[in-house]
Design a protein around this motif. Sequence first.
Motif, PDB file in Angstrom:
ATOM      1  N   VAL A 159       0.920  -1.208   0.050  1.00 38.20           N
ATOM      2  CA  VAL A 159       0.139   0.075   0.012  1.00 38.20           C
ATOM      3  C   VAL A 159       0.859   1.159  -0.115  1.00 38.20           C
ATOM      4  CG1 VAL A 159      -1.656   1.299   1.092  1.00 38.20           C
ATOM      5  CG2 VAL A 159      -1.962  -1.321   1.103  1.00 38.20           C
ATOM      6  N   LEU A 160       0.712   2.126  -1.286  1.00 45.70           N
ATOM      7  CA  LEU A 160       1.458   3.172  -1.280  1.00 45.70           C
ATOM      8  C   LEU A 160       0.930   4.378  -0.720  1.00 45.70           C
ATOM      9  CD1 LEU A 160       3.146   2.233  -4.657  1.00 45.70           C
ATOM     10  CD2 LEU A 160       4.458   2.387  -2.417  1.00 45.70           C
ATOM     11  N   ALA A 161       1.536   5.251  -0.029  1.00 47.31           N
ATOM     12  CA  ALA A 161       0.924   6.544   0.386  1.00 47.31           C
ATOM     13  C   ALA A 161       1.798   7.775  -0.236  1.00 47.31           C
ATOM     14  CB  ALA A 161       0.605   6.729   1.750  1.00 47.31           C
ATOM     15  N   ASP A 162       1.718   8.900  -0.081  1.00 49.60           N
ATOM     16  CA  ASP A 162       2.358   9.845  -0.773  1.00 49.60           C
ATOM     17  C   ASP A 162       3.977   9.637  -0.123  1.00 49.60           C
ATOM     18  OD1 ASP A 162       1.312  11.741  -2.310  1.00 49.60           O
ATOM     19  OD2 ASP A 162       0.993  13.195  -0.733  1.00 49.60           O
ATOM     20  N   ARG A 163       4.147   9.602   1.152  1.00 44.29           N
ATOM     21  CA  ARG A 163       5.598   9.430   1.658  1.00 44.29           C
ATOM     22  C   ARG A 163       5.624   8.195   2.681  1.00 44.29           C
ATOM     23  NH1 ARG A 163       8.407  13.257  -0.406  1.00 44.29           N
ATOM     24  NH2 ARG A 163      10.182  12.875   0.753  1.00 44.29           N
ATOM     25  N   SER A 164       4.778   7.199   2.462  1.00 45.71           N
ATOM     26  CA  SER A 164       4.958   5.923   3.419  1.00 45.71           C
ATOM     27  C   SER A 164       4.477   4.680   2.301  1.00 45.71           C
ATOM     28  CB  SER A 164       4.135   6.307   4.604  1.00 45.71           C
ATOM     29  OG  SER A 164       2.773   6.257   4.116  1.00 45.71           O
ATOM     30  N   MET A 165       4.769   3.573   2.986  1.00 47.96           N
ATOM     31  CA  MET A 165       4.409   2.436   2.336  1.00 47.96           C
ATOM     32  C   MET A 165       4.151   1.336   3.578  1.00 47.96           C
ATOM     33  SD  MET A 165       7.727   0.880   0.244  1.00 47.96           S
ATOM     34  CE  MET A 165       6.968  -0.303  -0.522  1.00 47.96           C
TER      35      MET A 165
END
Length: 124
Positions: free
Chosen positions: A69-75
Amino acid sequence: MLKFTATECGSKVDHGTLICGASNSNAKDAEWHSFIFMRAHRSLDDDSGPYFELDDQSQGFYNGVRSIVLADRSMTIALAPPKNQLFGHRLIIVELACRDSQIAKFRAGIEHVFRDQLWRIRDA
């Protein structure tokens, strides 16, 4: 569960293998961690599928990533390692404290590693 902040990330092709990963080797006062995803850059008959490794080869395996799961600045990486392999983590949460250009290359690399399994990757 393992959680850390990656201070560098990216991807490259080396000898026909796509390698993308992240580590916290520039972090001060933190336990060192890194992970990589690897796969043949082009589809080949002997392609074993996506490879994942945490910290070193003793914690590496093929086809054991359940989801990313990828977010803007995290995974968040959910793992399902082979039953015969001792592996302590099933969930890895990584904050990406990398340059935007590194994150873009890293994301593109992950999508290429999982090119025939894109359903494993989703945005938050």
